[in-house]
Design a protein around this motif. Structure first.
Motif, PDB file in Angstrom:
ATOM      1  N   LEU A  27      -1.337   1.683   5.821  1.00 47.36           N
ATOM      2  CA  LEU A  27      -0.412   1.932   6.602  1.00 47.36           C
ATOM      3  C   LEU A  27       1.203   2.128   5.060  1.00 47.36           C
ATOM      4  N   ARG A  28       1.144   0.315   4.916  1.00 42.79           N
ATOM      5  CA  ARG A  28       1.928   0.308   3.529  1.00 42.79           C
ATOM      6  C   ARG A  28       2.354   1.540   2.511  1.00 42.79           C
ATOM      7  N   GLU A  29       0.657   1.536   1.595  1.00 36.23           N
ATOM      8  CA  GLU A  29       0.567   1.715   0.305  1.00 36.23           C
ATOM      9  C   GLU A  29       1.064   3.088   0.377  1.00 36.23           C
ATOM     10  N   VAL A  30       0.325   3.830   1.529  1.00 30.47           N
ATOM     11  CA  VAL A  30       0.821   4.960   1.391  1.00 30.47           C
ATOM     12  C   VAL A  30       1.756   5.779   1.634  1.00 30.47           C
ATOM     13  N   GLY A  31       2.410   4.786   2.837  1.00 29.37           N
ATOM     14  CA  GLY A  31       4.071   5.599   2.869  1.00 29.37           C
ATOM     15  C   GLY A  31       4.599   5.012   2.352  1.00 29.37           C
ATOM     16  N   GLU A  32       4.234   5.054   1.326  1.00 26.71           N
ATOM     17  CA  GLU A  32       5.627   4.291   0.010  1.00 26.71           C
ATOM     18  C   GLU A  32       5.729   5.441  -0.611  1.00 26.71           C
ATOM     19  N   PHE A  33       4.414   6.564  -0.861  1.00 22.77           N
ATOM     20  CA  PHE A  33       4.205   7.705  -1.940  1.00 22.77           C
ATOM     21  C   PHE A  33       5.426   8.282  -0.508  1.00 22.77           C
ATOM     22  N   GLU A  34       6.169   9.298  -1.805  1.00 20.16           N
ATOM     23  CA  GLU A  34       7.340  10.153  -1.518  1.00 20.16           C
ATOM     24  C   GLU A  34       6.421  11.682  -1.426  1.00 20.16           C
ATOM     25  N   ASP A  35       7.237  12.657  -0.114  1.00 21.05           N
ATOM     26  CA  ASP A  35       6.208  13.833   0.032  1.00 21.05           C
ATOM     27  C   ASP A  35       4.460  14.238   0.193  1.00 21.05           C
ATOM     28  N   VAL A  36       4.537  13.408   1.649  1.00 18.54           N
ATOM     29  CA  VAL A  36       3.184  12.822   2.389  1.00 18.54           C
ATOM     30  C   VAL A  36       3.381  12.915   3.429  1.00 18.54           C
ATOM     31  N   ALA A  39      -1.303  11.028   8.950  1.00 18.68           N
ATOM     32  CA  ALA A  39      -2.301  11.433   9.690  1.00 18.68           C
ATOM     33  C   ALA A  39      -2.717   9.941  10.886  1.00 18.68           C
ATOM     34  N   THR A  40      -2.964   9.690  11.777  1.00 18.74           N
ATOM     35  CA  THR A  40      -2.961   7.828  11.979  1.00 18.74           C
ATOM     36  C   THR A  40      -3.564   8.533  13.856  1.00 18.74           C
ATOM     37  N   GLY A  41      -4.274   7.448  13.934  1.00 22.80           N
ATOM     38  CA  GLY A  41      -4.924   7.032  14.865  1.00 22.80           C
ATOM     39  C   GLY A  41      -3.390   6.560  16.038  1.00 22.80           C
ATOM     40  N   GLY A  42      -3.176   6.802  17.886  1.00 26.88           N
ATOM     41  CA  GLY A  42      -2.652   6.156  18.410  1.00 26.88           C
ATOM     42  C   GLY A  42      -2.820   4.722  18.738  1.00 26.88           C
ATOM     43  N   GLY A  43      -3.444   3.714  17.762  1.00 30.60           N
ATOM     44  CA  GLY A  43      -2.725   2.203  18.063  1.00 30.60           C
ATOM     45  C   GLY A  43      -2.344   2.123  16.945  1.00 30.60           C
ATOM     46  N   ALA A  44      -2.058   3.088  15.675  1.00 32.45           N
ATOM     47  CA  ALA A  44      -0.872   2.050  14.532  1.00 32.45           C
ATOM     48  C   ALA A  44       0.427   1.573  14.614  1.00 32.45           C
ATOM     49  N   PRO A  45       0.956   2.945  15.245  1.00 31.08           N
ATOM     50  CA  PRO A  45       2.382   2.735  15.560  1.00 31.08           C
ATOM     51  C   PRO A  45       2.392   0.761  16.387  1.00 31.08           C
ATOM     52  N   ASP A  52       8.461   0.730  13.328  1.00 35.18           N
ATOM     53  CA  ASP A  52       9.741   0.681  12.348  1.00 35.18           C
ATOM     54  C   ASP A  52       9.180   0.412  10.737  1.00 35.18           C
ATOM     55  N   TYR A  53       9.018   0.816  10.577  1.00 34.11           N
ATOM     56  CA  TYR A  53       8.128   0.783   9.632  1.00 34.11           C
ATOM     57  C   TYR A  53       8.217   2.163   9.546  1.00 34.11           C
ATOM     58  N   ASN A 177      -9.874   6.761   7.887  1.00 37.60           N
ATOM     59  CA  ASN A 177      -8.407   6.216   9.066  1.00 37.60           C
ATOM     60  C   ASN A 177      -7.279   7.265   8.216  1.00 37.60           C
ATOM     61  N   PHE A 178      -6.829   7.251   7.461  1.00 37.36           N
ATOM     62  CA  PHE A 178      -5.355   7.728   7.297  1.00 37.36           C
ATOM     63  C   PHE A 178      -5.888   8.818   5.684  1.00 37.36           C
ATOM     64  N   VAL A 179      -5.377   9.443   6.835  1.00 42.87           N
ATOM     65  CA  VAL A 179      -4.831  11.322   5.487  1.00 42.87           C
ATOM     66  C   VAL A 179      -3.574  11.504   5.179  1.00 42.87           C
ATOM     67  N   SER A 180      -3.946  11.617   4.066  1.00 46.20           N
ATOM     68  CA  SER A 180      -2.099  11.956   3.336  1.00 46.20           C
ATOM     69  C   SER A 180      -2.761  12.682   2.721  1.00 46.20           C
ATOM     70  N   LEU A 181      -1.298  13.197   1.871  1.00 44.29           N
ATOM     71  CA  LEU A 181      -1.125  14.198   1.394  1.00 44.29           C
ATOM     72  C   LEU A 181      -0.145  13.840   0.371  1.00 44.29           C
ATOM     73  N   ARG A 182      -0.384  14.033  -0.993  1.00 51.28           N
ATOM     74  CA  ARG A 182       1.008  13.896  -1.612  1.00 51.28           C
ATOM     75  C   ARG A 182       1.494  15.353  -2.776  1.00 51.28           C
ATOM     76  N   CYS A 183       2.911  15.603  -3.018  1.00 50.16           N
ATOM     77  CA  CYS A 183       2.774  17.524  -2.541  1.00 50.16           C
ATOM     78  C   CYS A 183       3.791  17.261  -3.126  1.00 50.16           C
ATOM     79  N   SER A 184       4.660  18.571  -3.001  1.00 48.81           N
ATOM     80  CA  SER A 184       6.013  18.663  -3.636  1.00 48.81           C
ATOM     81  C   SER A 184       6.297  20.187  -1.847  1.00 48.81           C
ATOM     82  N   ASN A 185       7.494  19.443  -1.548  1.00 47.02           N
ATOM     83  CA  ASN A 185       7.899  19.722   0.031  1.00 47.02           C
ATOM     84  C   ASN A 185       8.617  21.705  -0.425  1.00 47.02           C
TER      85      ASN A 185
END
Length: 189
Positions: A27-36, A39-45, A52-53, A177-185
């Motif tokens: 989560l911390r790794e992909v959360g540092e990307f911009e324009d991402v 999608a996490t499961g219900g336990g992640a938060p 908070d992160y 578990n984490f599907v992420s998108l790096r992209c232009s918004n």
């Protein structure tokens, strides 16, 4: 995936505690990307300081539904979920109610709480995404990072894919578990 293992395999080999550490690190790794979009499961938060992160890094959206609808959606997918696999129907319903109750305090700290109880058709998903746009615009939220979470993968992924199609241009799979998108918004322009 990076670990070359399914979530079930990680749970079986290392247990939930180690899985949650891996989940937090990813989560911390992909959360540092911009324009991402993440999608996490219900336990992640609900573990560590993840909610908070997530709120600090972007727009956190809780895809909310009732225990009864979650039960209908989860009862056929329980074999794919380590915490649900061996539960009877009554145990599953009790698990859902107990976990929703325990997690509610964290879930309610999201930027947006979005009702997904009626996402049963493509048309309903289209309308839900339109409602999400309206909420985001009304609250003047940026879309540089979006965290979607829910206890049920199907409606999380349906909204995720529709949101991606309309607003983002590039997809990258990080883990199962984490599907992420790096992209232009596209909404930012």
């Amino acid at each position: 995936t990076r670990f070359r293992k399914t979530i079930n395999e990680i749970f079986a080999e290392k247990g939930e505690k180690e899985f949650r550490i891996i989940e937090r690190n990813m989560l911390r790794e992909v959360g540092e990307f911009e324009d991402v979009i993440i999608a996490t499961g219900g336990g992640a938060p609900c573990f560590f300081d993840n909610i908070d992160y997530m709120n600090k890094q972007g727009c956190c959206i809780y895809l909310q539904t009732t225990p009864e609808i979650l039960f209908q959606r989860l009862k056929y997918a329980r074999s794919n979920r380590p915490l649900l696999r061996d539960k009877t129907d009554s145990e599953l319903m009790e698990f859902i109610k107990t976990n929703l109750s325990a997690r509610e305090e964290k879930y309610k700290r999201s930027s947006i709480i979005f009702d997904t109880g009626k996402l049963e058709s493509y048309d309903a998903i289209e309308k839900a995404v339109e409602r999400l746009y309206t909420i985001i615009e009304q609250n003047k939220l940026t879309l540089s990072s979006i965290f979607l979470f829910s206890m049920k993968k199907t409606h999380r992924n349906s909204l995720f894919l529709k949101f991606h199609k309309d607003n983002f241009s590039k997809v990258g799979l990080v883990t199962k578990n984490f599907v992420s998108l790096r992209c232009s918004n596209k909404l930012a322009s």
